[in-house]
Design an enzyme around this catalytic site. Structure first.
Site, PDB file in Angstrom:
ATOM      1  CB  THR A  92      -1.064   0.043   1.220  1.00  0.00           C
ATOM      2  OG1 THR A  92      -0.058  -0.108   2.334  1.00  0.00           O
ATOM      3  CG2 THR A  92      -2.088  -1.119   1.076  1.00  0.00           C
ATOM      4  CB  ILE A 100       7.571   2.219   3.455  1.00  0.00           C
ATOM      5  CG1 ILE A 100       6.382   2.870   2.929  1.00  0.00           C
ATOM      6  CG2 ILE A 100       8.768   2.329   2.866  1.00  0.00           C
ATOM      7  CD1 ILE A 100       6.473   4.198   3.190  1.00  0.00           C
ATOM      8  CB  SER A 101       2.809   0.745   4.730  1.00  0.00           C
ATOM      9  OG  SER A 101       1.900   0.430   5.548  1.00  0.00           O
ATOM     10  CB  SER A 102       1.974  -4.517   2.776  1.00  0.00           C
ATOM     11  OG  SER A 102       2.550  -4.886   4.039  1.00  0.00           O
TER      12      SER A 102
END
Length: 331
Positions: A92, A100-102
């Site tokens: 994401t 860096i984000s999921s």
């Protein structure tokens, strides 16, 4: 970001999203992830995942490709919606080609939430807000948004998570800050769950957890479940399942260095369980020493390992915290 913000009507999304969500729930059901706590089946069935991933990235040759629910092409929108309900992690946030984000794999989220052993009335701290989907599941399960606190380091992540949660009808407290420091103003917590990999167990979490509380976190490619005795002591075993998450950023400890594997047979280097032992014993056991122990003890799986935190010390162990196979951990 709801359906209207994406340029779709609720009617456009209701049937395909409902069908896709039902398929996802059946798939997780067949995995047996929530067999011990079927309340989570109802929870997953009630929280639409697509509200938390209005766009995401899929790996393609040379980088990532963006899928977006607001695309003017109906075929692209259909692809986005179908992908939102696949039992896979979804990237994401990507920065300079780095993830860096999921949004985590839903079946793994179900496994973790069951292992957290949440009970009615529990106060829960989530480390790593991500899309907000996990916080929504916790809020729905507990029936009280105020029992859930979630923290993430990136303001853009927490801001978008709040929007996603609002579109799903939930308003837990979402804090921008260093997850390794916890949220002392909201302590004490009964449960702490991390959705990012640790390199050390933050002592702040123990201090913010009630005695008898439970901490569940990714560590070394596994999931450690610690029971907190008091501010300075916690201990527990790993779950059997593998788990790979983005690292905890902030004051969570040093990044691990590559381990030299000279002298270790190639078959062992590629063995997933041996690589877990290497990650868990990094910097403390020589790889050849680790390999000799692993062979001698019958190629042990994750569930035979554990971690103890006691005062300023932390160590990992095989089978017994006071047994012959134990080694220090950082932090």
């Amino acid at each position: 970001m709801g359906a209207h913000a994406l340029g779709w009507s609720d009617r456009d999304l209701a049937e395909p999203a409902g069908s896709a969500l039902a398929d996802l729930v059946r798939e997780i059901d067949m995995s047996g992830a929530w067999a011990d706590e079927p309340v989570w089946r109802e929870t997953f069935a009630a929280v639409p995942r697509h509200l938390f991933v209005p766009y995401y990235y899929v790996g393609v040759r040379g980088g990532y490709e963006r899928r977006w629910g607001g695309s003017p092409d109906p075929r692209d929108r259909e692809c986005w919606l179908r992908g939102a309900y696949e039992d896979v992690p979804l990237a994401t946030r990507v920065r300079d080609g780095q993830l860096i984000s999921s949004s985590s794999q839903p079946s793994l989220m179900a496994t973790m939430l069951v292992a957290l052993r949440v009970e009615d009335g529990h106060r829960v701290l989530e480390i790593g807000t991500g899309s907000g989907y996990n916080a929504a599941l916790l809020a729905h399960r507990l029936g009280d948004d105020d029992l859930v606190t979630s923290i993430d380091l990136e303001p853009e992540i927490t801001e978008s998570a709040r929007r996603h949660l609002d579109s799903a009808g939930h308003r837990p407290l979402v804090v921008t800050g260093d997850g390794a420091r916890g949220v002392p103003a909201r302590a004490p917590f009964d449960r702490i769950i991390a959705t990012c990999t640790l390199s050390a167990v933050p002592r702040a979490w123990l201090a913010q957890c009630r005695p008898g509380g439970r901490i569940l976190a990714p560590f070394a490619g596994g999931l450690i479940a610690l029971t907190v005795r008091d501010t300075w002591h916690a201990e527990g075993h790993f779950l059997a399942t593998p788990a790979y998450f983005v690292p905890l950023r902030g004051a969570g400890g040093p990044e691990p260095r590559p381990v030299p594997l000279s002298g270790v047979p190639h078959l062992a280097r590629d063995d997933e369980l041996f690589r877990f032992l290497l990650a868990l014993s990094r910097g403390s056991l020589d790889p050849q020493e680790a390999y000799a122990m692993w062979r001698r003890e019958g190629l042990p799986g994750r569930a035979r390992y554990g971690i103890t935190v006691s005062g300023d010390r932390a160590w990992a162990w095989l089978d017994d915290p006071a047994g012959p196979y134990a080694w220090p951990l950082p932090g």
